[in-house]
Each structure stands twice: as structure tokens, then as C-alpha cells.
Design a protein around this motif. Structure first.
Motif, PDB file in Angstrom:
ATOM      1  N   ASP A  98       0.783  -1.655  -0.153  1.00  0.00           N
ATOM      2  CA  ASP A  98       0.154  -0.171   0.625  1.00  0.00           C
ATOM      3  C   ASP A  98       0.911   1.328   0.104  1.00  0.00           C
ATOM      4  OD1 ASP A  98      -2.281   0.561  -0.034  1.00  0.00           O
ATOM      5  OD2 ASP A  98      -3.682   0.469   1.781  1.00  0.00           O
ATOM      6  N   PHE A  99       2.035   1.240   0.366  1.00  0.00           N
ATOM      7  CA  PHE A  99       2.759   2.748   0.559  1.00  0.00           C
ATOM      8  C   PHE A  99       3.791   2.756  -1.002  1.00  0.00           C
ATOM      9  CE2 PHE A  99       7.703   3.396   0.819  1.00  0.00           C
ATOM     10  CZ  PHE A  99       7.340   4.906   1.104  1.00  0.00           C
ATOM     11  N   MET A 100       3.960   0.969  -1.641  1.00  0.00           N
ATOM     12  CA  MET A 100       4.553   2.007  -2.708  1.00  0.00           C
ATOM     13  C   MET A 100       3.196   2.221  -3.465  1.00  0.00           C
ATOM     14  SD  MET A 100       6.336  -1.993  -2.941  1.00  0.00           S
ATOM     15  CE  MET A 100       7.072  -2.622  -1.188  1.00  0.00           C
ATOM     16  N   ARG A 101       1.931   1.949  -2.993  1.00  0.00           N
ATOM     17  CA  ARG A 101       0.754   2.298  -4.173  1.00  0.00           C
ATOM     18  C   ARG A 101       0.855   3.650  -3.871  1.00  0.00           C
ATOM     19  NH1 ARG A 101      -2.338  -0.673  -2.829  1.00  0.00           N
ATOM     20  NH2 ARG A 101      -2.162  -2.210  -4.113  1.00  0.00           N
ATOM     21  N   GLN A 102       0.961   4.405  -2.675  1.00  0.00           N
ATOM     22  CA  GLN A 102       0.042   5.888  -2.248  1.00  0.00           C
ATOM     23  C   GLN A 102       1.599   6.439  -2.418  1.00  0.00           C
ATOM     24  OE1 GLN A 102      -1.346   6.356   1.247  1.00  0.00           O
ATOM     25  NE2 GLN A 102      -2.545   4.111   1.473  1.00  0.00           N
ATOM     26  N   HIS A 103       2.707   6.095  -2.454  1.00  0.00           N
ATOM     27  CA  HIS A 103       3.806   7.111  -2.160  1.00  0.00           C
ATOM     28  C   HIS A 103       4.846   6.731  -2.936  1.00  0.00           C
ATOM     29  CE1 HIS A 103       2.504   8.796   1.246  1.00  0.00           C
ATOM     30  NE2 HIS A 103       2.396   7.667   2.013  1.00  0.00           N
ATOM     31  N   ARG A 104       4.577   7.253  -4.610  1.00  0.00           N
ATOM     32  CA  ARG A 104       5.566   5.848  -5.830  1.00  0.00           C
ATOM     33  C   ARG A 104       6.932   7.053  -5.216  1.00  0.00           C
ATOM     34  NH1 ARG A 104       4.621   3.053  -9.961  1.00  0.00           N
ATOM     35  NH2 ARG A 104       2.729   1.810  -8.257  1.00  0.00           N
ATOM     36  N   LYS A 105       6.451   8.260  -5.513  1.00  0.00           N
ATOM     37  CA  LYS A 105       8.334   8.968  -5.555  1.00  0.00           C
ATOM     38  C   LYS A 105       9.001   8.777  -4.632  1.00  0.00           C
ATOM     39  CE  LYS A 105       7.278  12.233  -9.394  1.00  0.00           C
ATOM     40  NZ  LYS A 105       7.281  13.593  -9.451  1.00  0.00           N
ATOM     41  N   PRO A 106       8.173   8.893  -3.095  1.00  0.00           N
ATOM     42  CA  PRO A 106       9.310   8.959  -1.753  1.00  0.00           C
ATOM     43  C   PRO A 106      10.072   7.512  -2.480  1.00  0.00           C
ATOM     44  CG  PRO A 106       7.333   9.624  -1.109  1.00  0.00           C
ATOM     45  CD  PRO A 106       7.483   9.183  -2.444  1.00  0.00           C
ATOM     46  N   LEU A 107       8.724   6.199  -3.258  1.00  0.00           N
ATOM     47  CA  LEU A 107       9.482   5.298  -3.023  1.00  0.00           C
ATOM     48  C   LEU A 107      10.843   4.874  -3.829  1.00  0.00           C
ATOM     49  CD1 LEU A 107       9.191   2.017  -2.428  1.00  0.00           C
ATOM     50  CD2 LEU A 107       7.650   1.458  -3.877  1.00  0.00           C
ATOM     51  N   LEU A 108      10.910   5.512  -4.953  1.00  0.00           N
ATOM     52  CA  LEU A 108      11.814   5.629  -6.033  1.00  0.00           C
ATOM     53  C   LEU A 108      12.291   6.318  -5.673  1.00  0.00           C
ATOM     54  CD1 LEU A 108       9.324   6.627  -9.693  1.00  0.00           C
ATOM     55  CD2 LEU A 108      10.615   4.122  -8.432  1.00  0.00           C
ATOM     56  N   ALA A 109      12.836   7.797  -4.492  1.00  0.00           N
ATOM     57  CA  ALA A 109      14.045   7.935  -4.908  1.00  0.00           C
ATOM     58  C   ALA A 109      14.920   7.032  -3.420  1.00  0.00           C
ATOM     59  CB  ALA A 109      13.552   9.900  -3.659  1.00  0.00           C
ATOM     60  N   LEU A 110      14.228   5.942  -2.667  1.00  0.00           N
ATOM     61  CA  LEU A 110      14.640   5.602  -1.690  1.00  0.00           C
ATOM     62  C   LEU A 110      15.246   4.404  -2.808  1.00  0.00           C
ATOM     63  CD1 LEU A 110      14.836   4.647   1.414  1.00  0.00           C
ATOM     64  CD2 LEU A 110      12.951   3.646   1.171  1.00  0.00           C
ATOM     65  N   VAL A 111      14.943   3.762  -4.001  1.00  0.00           N
ATOM     66  CA  VAL A 111      15.306   3.339  -4.253  1.00  0.00           C
ATOM     67  C   VAL A 111      16.936   3.597  -5.579  1.00  0.00           C
ATOM     68  CG1 VAL A 111      15.247   1.370  -6.128  1.00  0.00           C
ATOM     69  CG2 VAL A 111      13.844   1.979  -5.136  1.00  0.00           C
ATOM     70  N   GLU A 112      16.382   4.964  -5.628  1.00  0.00           N
ATOM     71  CA  GLU A 112      17.582   5.306  -6.083  1.00  0.00           C
ATOM     72  C   GLU A 112      18.980   5.360  -5.181  1.00  0.00           C
ATOM     73  OE1 GLU A 112      18.751   6.749  -9.112  1.00  0.00           O
ATOM     74  OE2 GLU A 112      17.369   5.535 -10.221  1.00  0.00           O
ATOM     75  N   ILE A 113      18.469   5.664  -3.944  1.00  0.00           N
ATOM     76  CA  ILE A 113      19.048   6.211  -2.627  1.00  0.00           C
ATOM     77  C   ILE A 113      20.764   4.575  -2.452  1.00  0.00           C
ATOM     78  CG2 ILE A 113      19.118   6.643   0.078  1.00  0.00           C
ATOM     79  CD1 ILE A 113      17.701   8.476  -0.607  1.00  0.00           C
TER      80      ILE A 113
END
Length: 201
Positions: A98-113
């Protein structure tokens, strides 16, 4: 700057910079997330970022802390509200997706980090402590289930690492498959780990 000494305006400015850093990381990638580019996105000078964070790595650490807070705020109340470990494990898995669905950009930023930041510093990366906390928190749910008799006998750390590994594989797929059905994935993960953990008694 210690948080207890910050004014409301300073906290608001820090939040703005973190939000802009998340946008740049998610949209342009870690290599292009320079302080200058983040400053342009925030319509401020790089000096303002340096004043509030010191440097890029401190800003990256603040981004990790913010993404972790977003995830915790979404998932923890759901998990704690469950009456059984079986339902808590289900809430844990569903909450992550659900977090991945609701907060896509924060998730992608974390993946980059996670993917790129570790190479810029010696020792553990900026997400290392949070990654370990995610495993140990999950171990507590698994221990609850074993003690209550809901779960079979297994090594809790191994199972926690396995569940986290399955969840942590999803963001990479989302990058290449933006239309990935997270509802279906959540159902399958819940079923898989319900079968893997349940007591045979």
C-alpha cells in the motif's frame, strides 16, 4: 542543527527541501540529484540547503528518514490493531505494498539512494539502519505467532529476511513495470507466507 532548536519556519524550509530532493531523485536519478539541481527545483540557493543540512549526504539521510516516517505512519497503526499474529503479518505485507502505491515518488527516491548512495561513503549506506530495523520489527511479529501457536517452528531471522526480500524486490519491478498489479501481488505474497509460516497442528 538540533530539531528542538529549530523554528517553525526552519522546519517548514527543511520539509520543502526534502520534498524537492525526493522529486529530483525520483524523476532524474541519484547521479543527477545535485544540490544545485535540488536548489533550482526548490527555487532557493544551494547555500540555503547547506545551512539546513550541511551537505548532500546529510540531505540524503534526511530523505531516508522522511520516507521511513511515511512508511511507519501508514503501516504501524494497521499492524498494531490486529488481534492475531497471522493478521498482523498480513497487515505488514499489505501495508508495505500500500505504501508503494500511495507514495510512489518517495519509494523511487529511496530505491535510487539504496542503489547508488553506498558507493559514495565508506561503511554502511544511509539506509542500512532502517533495513535492519525492518527485519527486526518483522521478527517480533513472527515471534508473536510462534509463541501463540499460530506459526510453525522456524528460524525467525531467516523467515524475516525471506519476507523482506520478497517485498523489497517489488520496487525494482515497478520501475520497469509501472502498471504492475500491486493488489494481486499483495494477495499472492500474503498467501505464500501464510502457507510458509502457519502451524501444522
Amino acid at each position: 542543527m538540533a530539531s528542538e532548536n529549530r523554528t517553525f519556519i526552519e522546519e517548514a524550509r527543511r520539509a520543502q527541501i526534502i520534498a524537492c530532493a525526493i522529486e529530483v531523485l525520483a524523476d532524474q536519478g541519484y547521479a543527477h540529484a545535485t544540490l544545485a539541481r535540488i536548489a533550482r527545483h526548490a527555487k532557493i540557493s544551494t547555500g540555503v540547503i547547506s545551512y539546513h543540512f550541511g551537505g548532500k549526504m546529510q540531505l540524503i539521510e534526511a530523505v531516508v528518514a522522511e520516507v521511513t516516517r511515511l512508511a511507519t505512519d501508514l503501516m504501524l497503526p494497521r499492524i498494531l490493531a490486529q488481534p492475531t499474529a497471522t493478521r498482523a503479518l498480513r497487515a505488514y505485507i499489505e501495508g508495505n505494498l500500500d505504501f508503494m502505491r500511495q507514495h510512489r515518488k518517495p519509494l523511487l527516491a529511496l530505491v535510487e539512494i539504496i542503489t547508488h548512495a553506498s558507493s559514495e561513503q565508506s561503511g554502511p549506506g544511509p539506509y542500512a539502519a532502517q533495513a535492519e530495523a525492518a527485519v527486526t520489527d518483522l521478527e517480533k511479529v513472527l515471534d508473536w505467532g510462534r509463541r501463540s501457536g499460530e506459526f510453525r517452528d522456524f528460524d525467525e531471522r531467516t523467515m524475516a529476511i525471506t519476507i523482506r526480500g520478497a517485498i523489497d524486490a517489488v520496487p525494482g519491478r515497478l520501475i520497469h513495470e509501472p502498471g504492475l498489479d500491486l493488489d494481486l501481488l499483495a494477495r499472492e505474497l500474503v498467501t505464500t507466507f501464510a502457507l510458509a509460516t502457519r502451524s501444522q497442528r
